[in-house]
Design an enzyme around this catalytic site. Structure first.
Site, PDB file in Angstrom:
ATOM      1  N   SER A 516       2.586  -7.289   3.958  1.00 43.35           N
ATOM      2  CA  SER A 516       1.933  -7.583   2.676  1.00 43.35           C
ATOM      3  C   SER A 516       2.206  -9.039   2.304  1.00 43.35           C
ATOM      4  O   SER A 516       1.836  -9.937   3.055  1.00 43.35           O
ATOM      5  CB  SER A 516       2.406  -6.597   1.612  1.00 43.35           C
ATOM      6  OG  SER A 516       1.561  -6.628   0.493  1.00 43.35           O
ATOM      7  N   HIS A 629      -2.000   0.982   3.251  1.00 40.78           N
ATOM      8  CA  HIS A 629      -1.063  -0.127   3.114  1.00 40.78           C
ATOM      9  C   HIS A 629       0.387   0.335   3.260  1.00 40.78           C
ATOM     10  O   HIS A 629       1.258  -0.451   3.622  1.00 40.78           O
ATOM     11  CB  HIS A 629      -1.262  -0.779   1.737  1.00 40.78           C
ATOM     12  CG  HIS A 629      -0.633  -2.123   1.588  1.00 40.78           C
ATOM     13  ND1 HIS A 629      -1.043  -3.229   2.325  1.00 40.78           N
ATOM     14  CD2 HIS A 629       0.366  -2.565   0.777  1.00 40.78           C
ATOM     15  CE1 HIS A 629      -0.321  -4.281   1.975  1.00 40.78           C
ATOM     16  NE2 HIS A 629       0.544  -3.911   1.046  1.00 40.78           N
TER      17      HIS A 629
END
Length: 655
Positions: A516, A629
């Site tokens: 991320s 994610h």
């Protein structure tokens, strides 16, 4: 003989979370989550610890996720949710034994039930579209080829996918009849709900702003008899975690007025029901009131709402500080002091009914999460041994704290883990780990990925650069508008510090990885430095320009964090995009990305791969089908294991 930790050992880790005292304090319900290897999924079971017998008994046995246990006010029953019949429904267990009774049969599924004070009703949440009702007997079936109409800027959520016009609504379930009463129908999500002690009102959070894309969460109070709703906050903040005082006169909650956008420290607030007065209790307290420690060993944790004392003069809540999470007491007069703040990851707790102590779910750097009873006189006792066999059967390396000063006077805090079988006079490669967020925190917790790398002969360094929570408001805000600037210097400074202080590190064999924001920083590092001989970028950002329109948060995150809107300063966003600097990349780069990542969509990884491959660089892209994610934290166990194997193989090859 103890074994080296491997990638596949993550399937042996047990998550112990969500402790809940029975009203008489004699029992403790909690959730124990383990990997189901056969189904490549997770099984969560309701466990109950008996303080008299000093042992735990399993109360649920069905496969799937049995979670969110809540005792009835009289202590005779325990409700929980389970997806054993495909959709998540509410079930009830009698403490005297017997099979669980299914209380709801709502086609859409039901989440997070809480009891009314008199024990006759349950307040729950259900996801519905504007054309659906909680009383429908069948859920509308959507075909994969059916067009999706979108008329709001927030139309998808990572891990959930397209919203398809569905929002979280609140419903009341009659405990005896199962009758369903839908309380809300706004095209908005309703969350963080609670009953008033009298049972005549509920409080909840929602964003009722008409402006599309407004990022607020206000507190509302509903009178159940009439359905009348009253807003008690200012339509400018983000609030959650509501809890009424026992006397019903005050409502405590956590949140902020977004003074520093999503980098604002979460504070404690108090609303006086009688005089309609709203005040911030911790305006001068520079600690973030939540758990933001990042880890890969916890599944299904659940933060408690503020827990009031019986006298209604104060409450307890979790706070994050300097690599640790602990419990703080906050009085209604604004006095704050720590009840417990140790070098540990305290990720959930409950107060004993007689207020003599509490039970907390705690993870340590060398021991994954267990439950501990901690009395107010300081005596601590571990109640569970879910991870004992794993700990006693494996060699686990203990992190060593480090810190250094930056050029502009900040203190950067972090950890170094030596290789598991470290020997003096030998040298070892070093791997730099960078966390996401960026507003989270590495902490005093067990991190499986780090232990896998140290077991394979690497040293691991991980630090909290500016932008991380846990070090005050100024520190967490300093990254905004300066991605790839001073934060880059903090991270590189950490590597240089370790190289200067530890002579066992082979300076020619250094690797870097992160996900991320950590993936963005990995991309930025390899395009601005040739110090690293191998890199693995995960769920990363490479292009802020395209991120603006494809991420579920891109439309506000780019402005709030990077410091520019796409249409205000196009060049600035391009200047801060690693993709611009691909010609400078010399480090072999492995790109790991989930195909259903809506936070940092896979096109970010694809663009970087294509640009590097076209230029003849050493690069490989690994795509994980259907992975979101959160692949590394709660993705399918086989994919999580494979992800670790790809990473370790890459570092073996190039380091």
């Amino acid at each position: 003989m103890k074994k080296h930790i491997t990638e596949a050992d993550l399937t042996q880790l047990v998550s112990v979370t969500n402790p809940q005292y029975s009203p008489d304090g004699k029992r403790l319900a909690y959730v124990q989550t383990e990997v189901n290897k056969e189904l490549d999924a997770y099984d969560a079971q309701i466990m109950v610890y008996d303080f008299e017998k000093q042992k735990s008994v399993q109360w649920t046995f069905e496969k799937g996720r049995n979670q969110h246990p809540r005792w009835s006010p009289d202590g005779s029953n325990l409700v929980f949710t389970s997806n054993r019949d495909e959709t998540e429904q509410v079930y009830l267990l009698n403490i005297n034994g017997g099979e669980a009774t299914k209380l709801t049969n709502i086609p859409h599924g039901v989440s997070q039930p809480i009891w009314s004070p008199d024990g006759t009703q349950l307040l729950c949440s259900v996801r519905l579209t504007k054309d659906e009702s909680a009383t429908d007997k069948q859920k509308q079936k959507l075909k994969d080829d059916q067009p999706v109409e979108i008329d709001t800027i927030s139309y998808k959520v990572d891990g959930q996918g397209l919203k398809r016009g569905a929002y979280t609504q609140l419903v009341l379930i009659n405990r005896e009849t199962g009758e369903v009463r839908q309380l809300t129908n706004h095209e908005r999500d309703h969350h963080s709900y609670t009953f008033s002690p009298c049972g005549k009102k509920i409080a909840f959070c929602a964003n009722m702003m008409k402006l599309s894309g407004a990022r607020v969460s206000d507190v509302y109070i509903m009178t159940l008899a009439t359905g009348e709703i009253k807003r008690v906050t200012t339509q400018s903040g983000a609030f959650s975690s509501l809890s009424y005082s026992p006397d019903g006169q005050q409502l405590a909650f956590l949140g902020h007025q977004q003074e520093f956008k999503n980098a604002t420290i979460q504070k404690a607030w108090l609303y006086n029901v009688n005089d309609n007065n709203l005040q911030c209790l911790t305006e001068m307290f520079d600690v973030h009131l939540s758990d933001v420690v990042i880890s890969d060993s916890l599944i299904g944790g659940e933060l408690p709402h503020p827990i009031w004392t019986k006298d209604s003069k104060g409450f307890y809540t979790v706070g994050t500080d300097n690599g640790s999470t602990g419990i703080y007491y906050i009085s209604t007069e604004g006095l704050v002091y720590p009840i417990r703040i140790e070098k540990e990851h305290l990720n959930g707790f409950c107060l004993h009914p007689d207020e003599t102590g509490f039970v907390a779910a705690i993870a340590l750097p060398v021991w994954p999460s267990e439950l501990y009873h901690i009395s107010f006189d300081g005596i601590i006792k571990r109640l569970t041994n879910a991870n004992q066999a794993f700990v006693e059967g494996h060699m686990i390396s203990e992190p060593e704290e480090i810190q250094f000063e930056t050029k502009d006077g900040l203190t950067i805090h972090g950890w170094l883990i030596k290789p598991t079988q470290y020997e003096k006079e030998k040298t070892y490669p070093l791997i730099l780990q960078i966390h996401g967020g960026p507003h989270v925190m590495y902490g005093h917790t067990y991190f499986h990925e780090f232990q896998v790398l140290t077991a394979q002969g690497h040293a691991v360094i991980y630090v909290n650069p500016r932008g991380s929570h846990g070090y005050g408001q100024d520190f967490v805000n300093r990254v905004r508008g300066d991605y790839g600037g001073a934060d880059y210097e903090d991270i590189m400074g950490a590597v240089n510090y370790v190289l200067q202080q530890y002579d066992f590190i082979d300076q020619s064999r250094i690797g870097v990885t992160g996900g991320s924001y950590g993936g963005f920083m990995t991309n930025w590092i390899v395009s601005h430095s040739n110090k690293f001989k191998a890199a693995v970028t995960q769920r990363s950002i490479s292009n802020w320009i395209s991120f603006y329109g494809v991420s579920d948060i891109g439309y506000f995150f780019t402005k709030w964090q990077v410091g520019a809107d796409l249409f205000d300063d196009f060049e600035y966003l391009w200047d801060r995009s690693p993709l611009k600097y691909v010609d400078q990349v010399e480090t072999p780069l492995l790109i790991l990305h989930g195909e259903r990542d809506d936070r940092c969509p896979i096109e970010q990884g694809e663009q970087l791969f294509t640009a590097l491959k076209k230029r003849g660089k050493e690069v490989k892209l690994i795509r994980f089908p259907n992975a979101s994610h959160n692949l590394s934290r709660n993705g399918h166990p086989k994919q999580r294991t494979k992800r670790l194997q790809y990473m370790t193989d890459w570092f073996k090859t190039y380091l």
